[in-house]
Design an enzyme around this catalytic site. Structure first.
Site, PDB file in Angstrom:
ATOM      1  N   GLY A   1     -20.183 -21.943  10.347  1.00 53.92           N
ATOM      2  CA  GLY A   1     -20.626 -20.813   9.867  1.00 53.92           C
ATOM      3  C   GLY A   1     -20.123 -19.519  10.335  1.00 53.92           C
ATOM      4  O   GLY A   1     -20.487 -18.386  10.214  1.00 53.92           O
TER       5      GLY A   1
ATOM      6  N   LYS B   1     -36.048 -19.588   3.841  1.00 49.47           N
ATOM      7  CA  LYS B   1     -35.998 -19.700   5.430  1.00 49.47           C
ATOM      8  C   LYS B   1     -37.342 -20.579   5.763  1.00 49.47           C
ATOM      9  O   LYS B   1     -37.157 -21.211   6.904  1.00 49.47           O
ATOM     10  CB  LYS B   1     -35.961 -18.410   5.967  1.00 49.47           C
ATOM     11  CG  LYS B   1     -34.503 -17.758   5.708  1.00 49.47           C
ATOM     12  CD  LYS B   1     -33.571 -18.478   6.694  1.00 49.47           C
ATOM     13  CE  LYS B   1     -32.092 -17.853   6.760  1.00 49.47           C
ATOM     14  NZ  LYS B   1     -30.929 -18.788   7.468  1.00 49.47           N
TER      15      LYS B   1
ATOM     16  N   ASP C   1     -16.423 -26.274   2.911  1.00 50.10           N
ATOM     17  CA  ASP C   1     -17.257 -25.428   1.952  1.00 50.10           C
ATOM     18  C   ASP C   1     -18.599 -26.615   1.915  1.00 50.10           C
ATOM     19  O   ASP C   1     -18.275 -27.732   1.382  1.00 50.10           O
ATOM     20  CB  ASP C   1     -16.680 -25.420   0.625  1.00 50.10           C
ATOM     21  CG  ASP C   1     -17.598 -24.843  -0.661  1.00 50.10           C
ATOM     22  OD1 ASP C   1     -18.807 -24.935  -0.342  1.00 50.10           O
ATOM     23  OD2 ASP C   1     -17.190 -24.435  -1.629  1.00 50.10           O
ATOM     24  N   VAL C   2     -19.809 -26.242   2.021  1.00 49.53           N
ATOM     25  CA  VAL C   2     -20.794 -27.146   2.230  1.00 49.53           C
ATOM     26  C   VAL C   2     -21.399 -27.785   1.112  1.00 49.53           C
ATOM     27  O   VAL C   2     -22.148 -28.740   0.926  1.00 49.53           O
ATOM     28  CB  VAL C   2     -22.048 -26.652   3.221  1.00 49.53           C
ATOM     29  CG1 VAL C   2     -21.598 -26.329   4.567  1.00 49.53           C
ATOM     30  CG2 VAL C   2     -22.762 -25.398   2.515  1.00 49.53           C
TER      31      VAL C   2
ATOM     32  N   ALA D   1     -23.233 -11.639   6.486  1.00 50.86           N
ATOM     33  CA  ALA D   1     -24.178 -12.282   5.524  1.00 50.86           C
ATOM     34  C   ALA D   1     -25.467 -11.383   5.252  1.00 50.86           C
ATOM     35  O   ALA D   1     -25.904 -11.058   4.323  1.00 50.86           O
ATOM     36  CB  ALA D   1     -24.963 -13.642   6.272  1.00 50.86           C
TER      37      ALA D   1
ATOM     38  N   THR E   1     -24.384  -8.808  10.570  1.00 45.17           N
ATOM     39  CA  THR E   1     -23.414  -9.691  10.311  1.00 45.17           C
ATOM     40  C   THR E   1     -22.779  -9.465   8.820  1.00 45.17           C
ATOM     41  O   THR E   1     -23.470  -8.798   7.978  1.00 45.17           O
ATOM     42  CB  THR E   1     -23.953 -11.026  10.346  1.00 45.17           C
ATOM     43  OG1 THR E   1     -25.131 -11.282   9.219  1.00 45.17           O
ATOM     44  CG2 THR E   1     -24.449 -11.094  11.851  1.00 45.17           C
TER      45      THR E   1
ATOM     46  N   TYR F   1     -35.860  -8.740   1.647  1.00 44.89           N
ATOM     47  CA  TYR F   1     -35.332 -10.002   2.022  1.00 44.89           C
ATOM     48  C   TYR F   1     -35.686 -11.203   0.971  1.00 44.89           C
ATOM     49  O   TYR F   1     -34.912 -12.071   0.698  1.00 44.89           O
ATOM     50  CB  TYR F   1     -36.110 -10.531   3.225  1.00 44.89           C
ATOM     51  CG  TYR F   1     -35.177 -11.551   3.975  1.00 44.89           C
ATOM     52  CD1 TYR F   1     -33.935 -11.308   4.250  1.00 44.89           C
ATOM     53  CD2 TYR F   1     -36.076 -12.794   4.385  1.00 44.89           C
ATOM     54  CE1 TYR F   1     -33.328 -12.611   5.016  1.00 44.89           C
ATOM     55  CE2 TYR F   1     -35.414 -13.844   5.094  1.00 44.89           C
ATOM     56  CZ  TYR F   1     -34.008 -13.743   5.139  1.00 44.89           C
ATOM     57  OH  TYR F   1     -33.131 -14.676   5.941  1.00 44.89           O
TER      58      TYR F   1
ATOM     59  N   SER G   1     -20.148 -12.879  13.578  1.00 43.53           N
ATOM     60  CA  SER G   1     -21.004 -13.591  13.247  1.00 43.53           C
ATOM     61  C   SER G   1     -21.965 -14.206  14.215  1.00 43.53           C
ATOM     62  O   SER G   1     -21.705 -14.355  15.553  1.00 43.53           O
ATOM     63  CB  SER G   1     -20.461 -15.002  12.794  1.00 43.53           C
ATOM     64  OG  SER G   1     -19.464 -14.599  11.624  1.00 43.53           O
TER      65      SER G   1
END
Length: 254
Positions: free
Chosen positions: A13, A162, A64-65, A195, A193, A155, A19
């Site tokens: 990540g 999450k 790349d997951v 993201a 970050t 969010y 990060s």
């Protein structure tokens, strides 16, 4: 002796030096661990490779997951190089922009599925591959956020995502605890970050967090890394299924 002396850690990540994953990678390295890093694609490699060099990472691998073949290749290389894994850190989240910025009730089926797959199920897939490499026990960690249990403006759908990640953390901790594998989810306060930059009005969220937190300070990636290092250490061998909040106490305010 350093807390993680001789340990092998895989950190997934890292996008750049801001990060959360990079804060953890640096801390693991400083505590004596060998640290392997991954990068998303060739564009990301330009940012991650200099960081890997800074900590002497013996492995820098593409991941790349959403591609199971790449994930298999990463863990196969970890097994070939080290023969074991002591620490796994997963710090990945994604939601398509239109779904992230819209109301939860309007989130598309495809967008929700992609957010859950990349942000949650990828952690499950990684832990499954890490399990046989942790025959002597180990520590698996992911990264969550306060929006999992409270409604945080802007969010949006990442709150439910999450929440699912935290539920998965508890389940995995229960299933793997007898093998000495701990599973925890770090919950930092807002951090600037890459993201987070996709969330609308994120600067306002950071200002509010600093204003209301008892310490009146935002957390840092170094502080998150310090906590992650403790969870990876032998001193935390009986700590699992937890969601430690690292936010200067913001979560206790009303």
């Amino acid at each position: 002796m350093q807390m993680l002396s001789g340990m092998k850690a895989l950190v997934v990540g890292v996008a750049n030096e801001h990060s959360i994953a990079w804060g953890c990678a640096q801390a693991f390295h400083a505590a004596g661990a060998e640290v392997a890093l991954t990068y998303l694609n060739d564009k990301a490699r330009a940012w991650v490779e200099p960081l890997a060099q800074r900590i002497g990472a013996p492995l820098l691998l593409p991941l790349d997951v959403s591609d199971d073949a790449q994930m298999d290749a990463v863990f196969a290389e970890v097994a070939r190089t080290w023969g074991r894994l002591d620490v796994l850190l997963h710090s990945i989240a994604f939601c398509p922009k239109d779904d992230l910025h819209g109301r939860v009730v309007d989130c598309s089926r495809e967008g929700f599925a992609q957010a859950m797959d990349i942000s949650v199920h990828s952690f499950m897939r990684m832990v499954k591959r890490a399990e046989p490499l942790m025959s002597q026990g180990g520590s698996c960690m992911t990264v969550t956020y306060y929006g999992s249990t409270r409604v945080v403006d802007q969010y949006n759908v990442m709150g439910p995502v999450k929440a699912a990640l935290e539920a998965v953390t508890r389940e995995l901790a229960t299933e793997l605890g007898a093998q000495g594998i701990r599973v925890n989810a770090l919950s930092p306060g807002p951090l600037k970050t890459r993201a987070a930059s996709g969330i609308d009005h994120f600067d306002e969220l950071m200002h509010l967090a600093a204003e209301r937190a008892p310490t009146h300070q935002l957390t840092t990636i170094e502080e998150v890394g310090a906590y992650a290092t403790f969870l990876a250490s032998p001193g935390a061998r009986n700590v699992t299924g937890t969601v430690p909040i690292i936010d200067g106490g913001f979560h206790i305010t009303s």
